[in-house]
Design a protein around this motif. Sequence first.
Motif, short mmCIF file in Angstrom:
data_model
loop_
_atom_site.label_atom_id
_atom_site.label_comp_id
_atom_site.label_asym_id
_atom_site.label_seq_id
_atom_site.Cartn_x
_atom_site.Cartn_y
_atom_site.Cartn_z
N MET A 78 -0.77 8.59 3.14
CA MET A 78 -0.22 9.37 2.04
C MET A 78 -1.33 10.16 1.35
SD MET A 78 1.73 8.07 -1.42
CE MET A 78 3.02 7.21 -0.50
N ASP B 112 -2.24 11.03 -1.97
CA ASP B 112 -1.82 10.50 -3.26
C ASP B 112 -1.61 11.62 -4.27
OD1 ASP B 112 -2.39 9.10 -6.07
OD2 ASP B 112 -1.80 7.56 -4.62
N ARG B 113 -0.61 11.46 -5.09
CA ARG B 113 -0.25 12.51 -6.06
C ARG B 113 -1.35 12.80 -7.06
NH1 ARG B 113 4.14 9.08 -9.71
NH2 ARG B 113 2.61 7.83 -10.86
N ASP B 114 -2.25 11.83 -7.32
CA ASP B 114 -3.30 12.04 -8.31
C ASP B 114 -4.52 12.78 -7.75
OD1 ASP B 114 -1.97 10.92 -10.46
OD2 ASP B 114 -2.63 8.89 -9.95
N ARG B 115 -4.57 12.98 -6.44
CA ARG B 115 -5.69 13.73 -5.87
C ARG B 115 -5.53 15.22 -6.20
NH1 ARG B 115 -7.50 12.00 0.14
NH2 ARG B 115 -9.19 13.36 -0.54
N GLU C 86 6.45 1.46 -1.25
CA GLU C 86 5.31 0.55 -1.34
C GLU C 86 5.72 -0.74 -2.05
OE1 GLU C 86 3.55 4.66 -2.49
OE2 GLU C 86 5.50 3.67 -2.42
N PHE D 24 0.52 -0.01 0.22
CA PHE D 24 -0.78 0.15 -0.43
C PHE D 24 -1.89 -0.29 0.50
CE2 PHE D 24 1.84 -0.63 -4.40
CZ PHE D 24 1.71 0.66 -4.89
N THR E 191 -6.96 -2.27 -7.43
CA THR E 191 -5.54 -2.11 -7.13
C THR E 191 -4.62 -2.57 -8.26
OG1 THR E 191 -5.44 -4.29 -6.06
CG2 THR E 191 -5.99 -2.40 -4.67
N ALA F 77 -2.09 0.05 -10.04
CA ALA F 77 -1.04 0.56 -9.14
C ALA F 77 -0.03 -0.52 -8.80
CB ALA F 77 -1.67 1.13 -7.87
N ARG G 38 -1.20 4.03 1.79
CA ARG G 38 -1.56 4.76 0.57
C ARG G 38 -2.87 4.19 0.05
NH1 ARG G 38 1.90 4.85 -5.12
NH2 ARG G 38 0.35 6.00 -6.35
N LEU H 25 -5.87 3.16 -2.15
CA LEU H 25 -6.08 3.00 -3.58
C LEU H 25 -7.57 2.99 -3.88
CD1 LEU H 25 -3.47 0.19 -4.42
CD2 LEU H 25 -3.20 2.67 -4.66
N PRO I 248 -10.63 7.61 -1.19
CA PRO I 248 -9.55 7.57 -0.20
C PRO I 248 -9.98 7.98 1.20
CG PRO I 248 -9.26 9.41 -1.71
CD PRO I 248 -10.33 8.55 -2.29
#
Length: 293
Positions: free
Chosen positions: A7, A9-12, A179, A212, A226, A229, A272, A274, A278
Amino acid sequence: MIRIGFMFDRDRPPSELTGYAALLESLGADDLWVVEDLGWAGAIASTAFALAATERLRVGIGIAPVALRNPALLAMELAMLERSAPGRLVAGVGHGVPEWMAQVGASTPRKLALLEETIVAVRGLLEGSPVTLHGREVTIDGVKLVHPPAAVPPIVTGVVQPKSLELSGRVADGTIIAEGHGPSAIDDARGHIERGVAAGSRPAHELIVFAFLRVDDDPAHAASVTREAIAGQAAWLGVPPSSVFGLTGPASELPARIAELEAAGASTVVLRPLGPDPDAQTRAALAAMTSRS
């Protein structure tokens, strides 16, 4: 053989997407999955960039909320993506997070109807047929795509509840398991999905499990990285954090943990990563999987 994906990740930062896609392709990963969460990045644009940056990698949308997507427009976007990169798109759709849908005035009490009617309408449009559907939530009146793709990409759902899982089995080409779900939870979800499969007419159903990932030889450090999350996912799933399944620990343990998911029925596992590294996590995970084979 099980597919291994990762994945983005949306925060990247979005600017890192194409480089990560190219990295995955160079390392031999099967899939890249992008997300569409309210306020982060749009999945259609993300998918287009990832497909353009690669030649082999399959790119999945995980997921586009149908409450935000008019079926005709969604079909037009998916047709463009599939025509541009034939056979490399997986179109994931779902209900969307209720609180987020409420924030943009897109809530509906008929979530199941909206999801099913959207899938039916989008698939019909992608097949190149004129579509007329006057449903409970979706209205399409004699619409036909001018440029449908040569083949319809798989349409999968990201859903959680039993009725939605059964619907997915009946009308979708696959189901994304979020997840935190371990083998026993996957087995339970499969029961609902398979009831839908038996009642439907789809030729195959792919079970895609998101998980995860934290490759780390130090248990205390892995837990600290972790914790946030896992706590957030536990709250969303309504379970204690200790019940959240994840692939956390030494690289040597990773193949066995993925084998557990495969034994539970997963045909694709999407990891995904964490933590702040990454790309390094991705390299370590794929190296561990390669050493197993």
